[in-house]
Design a protein around this motif. Sequence first.
Motif, mmCIF file in Angstrom:
data_model
loop_
_atom_site.group_PDB
_atom_site.id
_atom_site.type_symbol
_atom_site.label_atom_id
_atom_site.label_comp_id
_atom_site.label_asym_id
_atom_site.label_seq_id
_atom_site.Cartn_x
_atom_site.Cartn_y
_atom_site.Cartn_z
ATOM 1 N N ARG A 199 0.814 -1.203 0.000
ATOM 2 C CA ARG A 199 0.000 0.000 0.000
ATOM 3 C C ARG A 199 0.852 1.258 0.000
ATOM 4 N N HIS A 200 2.145 1.094 0.233
ATOM 5 C CA HIS A 200 3.023 2.249 0.323
ATOM 6 C C HIS A 200 4.419 1.766 -0.026
ATOM 7 N N HIS A 201 4.970 2.187 -1.145
ATOM 8 C CA HIS A 201 6.277 1.658 -1.507
ATOM 9 C C HIS A 201 7.265 2.777 -1.781
ATOM 10 N N ALA A 202 8.544 2.422 -1.664
ATOM 11 C CA ALA A 202 9.598 3.421 -1.672
ATOM 12 C C ALA A 202 10.178 3.676 -3.042
ATOM 13 N N ALA A 203 9.944 2.803 -3.988
ATOM 14 C CA ALA A 203 10.607 2.959 -5.267
ATOM 15 C C ALA A 203 9.732 2.453 -6.402
ATOM 16 N N CYS A 212 25.256 -5.852 5.293
ATOM 17 C CA CYS A 212 24.361 -4.704 5.166
ATOM 18 C C CYS A 212 23.235 -4.907 6.172
ATOM 19 N N ILE A 213 23.126 -4.007 7.137
ATOM 20 C CA ILE A 213 22.096 -4.096 8.162
ATOM 21 C C ILE A 213 20.906 -3.241 7.749
ATOM 22 N N VAL A 214 19.721 -3.859 7.742
ATOM 23 C CA VAL A 214 18.504 -3.165 7.317
ATOM 24 C C VAL A 214 17.412 -3.437 8.350
ATOM 25 N N GLN A 215 16.794 -2.414 8.887
ATOM 26 C CA GLN A 215 15.640 -2.596 9.755
ATOM 27 C C GLN A 215 14.388 -2.726 8.904
ATOM 28 N N HIS A 216 13.403 -3.467 9.408
ATOM 29 C CA HIS A 216 12.236 -3.835 8.597
ATOM 30 C C HIS A 216 11.416 -2.657 8.090
ATOM 31 N N ASP A 217 11.554 -1.478 8.697
ATOM 32 C CA ASP A 217 10.758 -0.329 8.279
ATOM 33 C C ASP A 217 11.567 0.731 7.544
ATOM 34 N N LEU A 218 12.713 0.319 6.986
ATOM 35 C CA LEU A 218 13.540 1.227 6.194
ATOM 36 C C LEU A 218 13.757 0.638 4.812
ATOM 37 N N ALA A 219 13.631 1.473 3.779
ATOM 38 C CA ALA A 219 13.761 0.990 2.404
ATOM 39 C C ALA A 219 14.567 1.979 1.575
ATOM 40 N N PHE A 220 15.312 1.452 0.609
ATOM 41 C CA PHE A 220 15.995 2.318 -0.352
ATOM 42 C C PHE A 220 14.939 3.014 -1.196
ATOM 43 N N ARG A 221 15.107 4.307 -1.405
ATOM 44 C CA ARG A 221 14.114 5.068 -2.142
ATOM 45 C C ARG A 221 14.567 5.391 -3.564
ATOM 46 N N ARG A 222 15.868 5.263 -3.833
ATOM 47 C CA ARG A 222 16.406 5.556 -5.160
ATOM 48 C C ARG A 222 17.501 4.553 -5.495
ATOM 49 N N GLN A 230 14.243 5.690 3.058
ATOM 50 C CA GLN A 230 12.908 6.137 3.445
ATOM 51 C C GLN A 230 12.388 5.311 4.614
ATOM 52 N N HIS A 231 11.805 6.007 5.593
ATOM 53 C CA HIS A 231 11.166 5.319 6.707
ATOM 54 C C HIS A 231 9.731 4.978 6.336
ATOM 55 N N LEU A 232 9.330 3.741 6.627
ATOM 56 C CA LEU A 232 7.984 3.273 6.301
ATOM 57 C C LEU A 232 7.131 3.277 7.565
ATOM 58 N N ASN A 233 6.064 4.015 7.549
ATOM 59 C CA ASN A 233 5.168 4.123 8.698
ATOM 60 C C ASN A 233 4.197 2.955 8.711
ATOM 61 N N GLY A 234 4.219 2.167 9.789
ATOM 62 C CA GLY A 234 3.380 0.975 9.872
ATOM 63 C C GLY A 234 1.899 1.263 9.724
ATOM 64 N N ARG A 235 1.441 2.406 10.214
ATOM 65 C CA ARG A 235 0.016 2.716 10.143
ATOM 66 C C ARG A 235 -0.443 2.910 8.697
ATOM 67 N N LYS A 236 0.475 3.294 7.813
ATOM 68 C CA LYS A 236 0.095 3.507 6.416
ATOM 69 C C LYS A 236 -0.166 2.197 5.687
ATOM 70 N N ASP A 254 15.189 9.888 6.036
ATOM 71 C CA ASP A 254 14.415 11.120 5.905
ATOM 72 C C ASP A 254 14.746 12.153 6.976
ATOM 73 N N SER A 255 14.837 11.720 8.214
ATOM 74 C CA SER A 255 15.012 12.648 9.331
ATOM 75 C C SER A 255 16.431 13.186 9.460
ATOM 76 N N GLN A 256 17.332 12.779 8.559
ATOM 77 C CA GLN A 256 18.735 13.184 8.680
ATOM 78 C C GLN A 256 19.219 14.017 7.496
ATOM 79 N N ARG A 257 18.312 14.708 6.865
ATOM 80 C CA ARG A 257 18.691 15.598 5.766
ATOM 81 C C ARG A 257 19.696 16.634 6.268
ATOM 82 N N LYS A 258 20.682 16.940 5.424
ATOM 83 C CA LYS A 258 21.695 17.949 5.763
ATOM 84 C C LYS A 258 22.310 17.672 7.134
#
Length: 355
Positions: free
Chosen positions: A40-44, A168-178, A331-337, A204-208
């Motif tokens: 329902r919500h994808h990063a790429a 490569c460590i990946v948490q279940h709610d993080l996805a490559f966006r590009r 990209q962080h994936l919000n579970g509620r979405k 997302d939360s670590q821009r600049k």
Amino acid sequence: MKRATVAKHVTGGMKHLDSRMTTVSDTIPPAYDRSTTPPRHHAATPNMSPICSSLVSKNVTVIITTSPLRSDPDVSMLHTTLQSLSLAGLSYCRKLLIVDHFDVGEPRLRKQSGRLPQANIDNYNERINNFRSATWAEGTEVVELSEWHGFALAVKSALSLVTTPLVCIVQHDLAFRREVDTKPIVDVLLNKDHHVNYVYFKRDSQRKYDIRSNMQFGLDLGEPVQFETSEQSSSTSVPLLRLPRYFDGTHIASVKWYHSLFSGQYLNGKELGSKGDFIDTNLGIYMQRKASERKELTTLPDGSKVSQGVLDLSDEFGCWLWAGEYDPLIQHLNGRKFLGAEEIASRKKGGNAHK
């Protein structure tokens, strides 16, 4: 301190190393199949061609950590995260899904307590079973822990199954966006002449992040360093920025370096190993505080200026931030979405403790 354990049915103390899962394949994983589990919500964009490289697949193991989600038993979030690996050329790599264990009981005030109501655990188990039977998950090994670990101990347990030099460590709610070419990054990590043990991809939360680090902590990270690559790489250099702290988010790192972390003592003399801990909240904070003790600028031979604390931490840990074209890459994936409107309303009405 009691050592964390896992069930015993598989070499290395793990259980349910799913017998139906295949090993690393020489073929490209199947295309994004919307008919199987439409996310329902994808990063790429699903039709993007994956970047494939034997340099990456032979040297990197992907570890995906998971625990109960708001969207359980739906598997769409895992689908999104797993599918996004193709954007980073990681689809050919060996992939491990590390499933943390939860007991039945009322959660404590602390969110990470290792206990949840039976309904939440049933939904969690259903999601993992759905993952096992999904065609798009073929090639991913499912490893279930026999007791509650938390992120830090789950990573430590997973490392015992890794035979490649990098992870490569990946948490279940993080996805490559590009799309990103990881070949030169892997090349730099494998080069023993470079003091690079860990390369982090911003979310997302670590821009600049470099600007924010200066404003919040008074630390100047300097300019990106161009690391030369070998002929195996598709690029002549990789831009990396000194990173004075560890983050739990998506990163590629040396397995040997990771093992060494678990033998050290960091924040308040504490080792990485308490149940429920994140590495970030121990090692990450320790590094940040230590770097902040020396904010004075040092001039490098090329004329650029960097905070001495940043240089010290870079020398000690070899942590770097990818400074490529995209900001951020993750990209962080919000579970509620991933929940439908009816499900959200139902959970609110029922007072679900894990909404």
